[in-house]
Write a protein that holds these residues in place. Structure first.
Motif, PDB file in Angstrom:
ATOM      1  N   TRP A  52      59.142  49.727  59.020  1.00 50.70           N
ATOM      2  CA  TRP A  52      59.406  50.896  57.622  1.00 50.70           C
ATOM      3  C   TRP A  52      58.292  51.812  58.370  1.00 50.70           C
ATOM      4  O   TRP A  52      57.127  51.197  58.508  1.00 50.70           O
ATOM      5  N   HIS A  53      58.307  52.975  58.313  1.00 49.04           N
ATOM      6  CA  HIS A  53      57.187  54.616  58.353  1.00 49.04           C
ATOM      7  C   HIS A  53      57.636  55.431  58.279  1.00 49.04           C
ATOM      8  O   HIS A  53      58.683  55.545  57.284  1.00 49.04           O
ATOM      9  N   LYS A  54      56.774  56.212  57.566  1.00 51.90           N
ATOM     10  CA  LYS A  54      57.122  57.682  57.557  1.00 51.90           C
ATOM     11  C   LYS A  54      55.590  58.706  57.991  1.00 51.90           C
ATOM     12  O   LYS A  54      53.898  58.355  58.259  1.00 51.90           O
ATOM     13  N   HIS A  55      56.394  59.681  57.907  1.00 51.21           N
ATOM     14  CA  HIS A  55      55.454  60.492  59.022  1.00 51.21           C
ATOM     15  C   HIS A  55      55.185  61.872  57.856  1.00 51.21           C
ATOM     16  O   HIS A  55      55.775  62.334  57.220  1.00 51.21           O
ATOM     17  N   ALA A  56      53.825  62.401  58.039  1.00 48.78           N
ATOM     18  CA  ALA A  56      53.594  63.201  57.328  1.00 48.78           C
ATOM     19  C   ALA A  56      53.957  64.397  56.730  1.00 48.78           C
ATOM     20  O   ALA A  56      54.732  64.899  56.137  1.00 48.78           O
ATOM     21  N   VAL A  57      54.562  64.365  58.574  1.00 51.18           N
ATOM     22  CA  VAL A  57      55.093  66.614  58.835  1.00 51.18           C
ATOM     23  C   VAL A  57      56.440  66.213  58.923  1.00 51.18           C
ATOM     24  O   VAL A  57      57.468  66.668  59.758  1.00 51.18           O
ATOM     25  N   ALA A  90      59.542  65.202  56.229  1.00 49.36           N
ATOM     26  CA  ALA A  90      58.236  64.579  56.403  1.00 49.36           C
ATOM     27  C   ALA A  90      58.755  63.597  55.159  1.00 49.36           C
ATOM     28  O   ALA A  90      59.474  64.152  53.981  1.00 49.36           O
ATOM     29  N   GLY A  91      57.781  63.016  54.804  1.00 44.98           N
ATOM     30  CA  GLY A  91      57.378  61.774  53.945  1.00 44.98           C
ATOM     31  C   GLY A  91      59.024  60.658  54.162  1.00 44.98           C
ATOM     32  O   GLY A  91      58.417  59.452  52.307  1.00 44.98           O
ATOM     33  N   GLU A  92      59.397  60.329  54.461  1.00 43.31           N
ATOM     34  CA  GLU A  92      60.620  60.192  54.447  1.00 43.31           C
ATOM     35  C   GLU A  92      60.736  58.353  54.996  1.00 43.31           C
ATOM     36  O   GLU A  92      60.459  58.227  56.164  1.00 43.31           O
ATOM     37  N   TRP A  93      61.359  57.552  54.388  1.00 42.06           N
ATOM     38  CA  TRP A  93      60.930  55.947  55.031  1.00 42.06           C
ATOM     39  C   TRP A  93      61.811  55.752  56.097  1.00 42.06           C
ATOM     40  O   TRP A  93      63.127  56.041  55.341  1.00 42.06           O
ATOM     41  N   ALA A 112      50.481  66.102  63.687  1.00 40.24           N
ATOM     42  CA  ALA A 112      49.607  65.716  62.815  1.00 40.24           C
ATOM     43  C   ALA A 112      49.846  66.773  61.020  1.00 40.24           C
ATOM     44  O   ALA A 112      49.841  68.061  61.671  1.00 40.24           O
ATOM     45  N   PRO A 113      49.319  65.754  60.382  1.00 43.22           N
ATOM     46  CA  PRO A 113      49.070  66.934  59.270  1.00 43.22           C
ATOM     47  C   PRO A 113      48.469  67.132  59.338  1.00 43.22           C
ATOM     48  O   PRO A 113      46.473  67.530  60.299  1.00 43.22           O
ATOM     49  N   ALA A 114      47.587  68.907  58.466  1.00 44.08           N
ATOM     50  CA  ALA A 114      46.490  69.504  58.828  1.00 44.08           C
ATOM     51  C   ALA A 114      45.028  69.128  58.414  1.00 44.08           C
ATOM     52  O   ALA A 114      44.897  67.991  57.066  1.00 44.08           O
ATOM     53  N   THR A 122      50.700  59.141  60.154  1.00 39.00           N
ATOM     54  CA  THR A 122      52.328  58.527  60.194  1.00 39.00           C
ATOM     55  C   THR A 122      51.576  57.350  59.188  1.00 39.00           C
ATOM     56  O   THR A 122      50.383  56.539  58.775  1.00 39.00           O
ATOM     57  N   THR A 123      52.575  56.569  57.862  1.00 36.46           N
ATOM     58  CA  THR A 123      51.825  55.323  57.359  1.00 36.46           C
ATOM     59  C   THR A 123      52.917  54.557  57.464  1.00 36.46           C
ATOM     60  O   THR A 123      54.088  54.662  57.343  1.00 36.46           O
ATOM     61  N   TRP A 124      52.237  53.501  57.310  1.00 37.56           N
ATOM     62  CA  TRP A 124      53.475  51.849  58.104  1.00 37.56           C
ATOM     63  C   TRP A 124      53.305  51.149  57.327  1.00 37.56           C
ATOM     64  O   TRP A 124      52.227  50.603  56.440  1.00 37.56           O
ATOM     65  N   GLY A 125      54.613  50.406  56.915  1.00 35.50           N
ATOM     66  CA  GLY A 125      55.037  49.546  55.621  1.00 35.50           C
ATOM     67  C   GLY A 125      54.913  48.363  56.676  1.00 35.50           C
ATOM     68  O   GLY A 125      54.651  48.186  57.763  1.00 35.50           O
TER      69      GLY A 125
END
Length: 138
Positions: A52-57, A90-93, A112-114, A122-125
């Motif tokens: 599971w992961h989400k991307h800032a943009v 953006a931000g959806e797991w 990539a976000p600013a 990317t945030t990994w879960g």
């Protein structure tokens, strides 16, 4: 500045912390400021998938071969085929990967976000469990 051929990068195996099964990728493009675009070719062996992961943009996937799945947390399972393009906001797991009996390759495009936000690309879960994976495919 002029048009250039991008430096080729070697194929690398996806880290076990981010993937279940064997996944390989090539980083094709990482934009120089002001561009923050990223482009990878990702190859999943049968049954392999992301955690599971989400991307800032957000992230856009374009399937080049094989059959795969993508699913947002709490959302419907989507089966992807060659030529399909799928966007995750953006931000959806979410997770994505190959079906149990097919390889799947996709191009992954994200930004990539600013830099001033300090937010990771990317945030990994947690990993998608074996119990979640087959139940999602039903």
């Amino acid at each position: 500045m002029s048009t250039t051929i991008q430096t080729k990068t070697p194929t690398v195996k996806g880290p076990a912390e981010w993937f279940s099964g064997d996944v390989y990728f090539n980083a094709y493009y990482s934009g120089d400021e002001p561009s923050r675009a990223r482009l990878n070719l990702v190859r999943f062996t049968p049954g392999a998938r992301t955690a599971w992961h989400k991307h800032a943009v957000g992230q856009t996937l374009h399937v080049t071969e094989g059959v795969g799945y993508v699913q947002s947390r709490g959302g419907e399972l989507i089966e992807m085929h060659p030529g399909d393009t799928v966007h995750t906001p953006a931000g959806e797991w979410h997770w994505h990967g190959a079906t149990a009996d097919q390889f799947m390759c996709h191009l992954a495009l994200w930004e990539a976000p600013a830099p001033e936000t300090g937010e990771p690309e990317t945030t990994w879960g947690e990993k998608v469990s074996d119990a979640e994976y087959p139940s999602a495919a039903r």
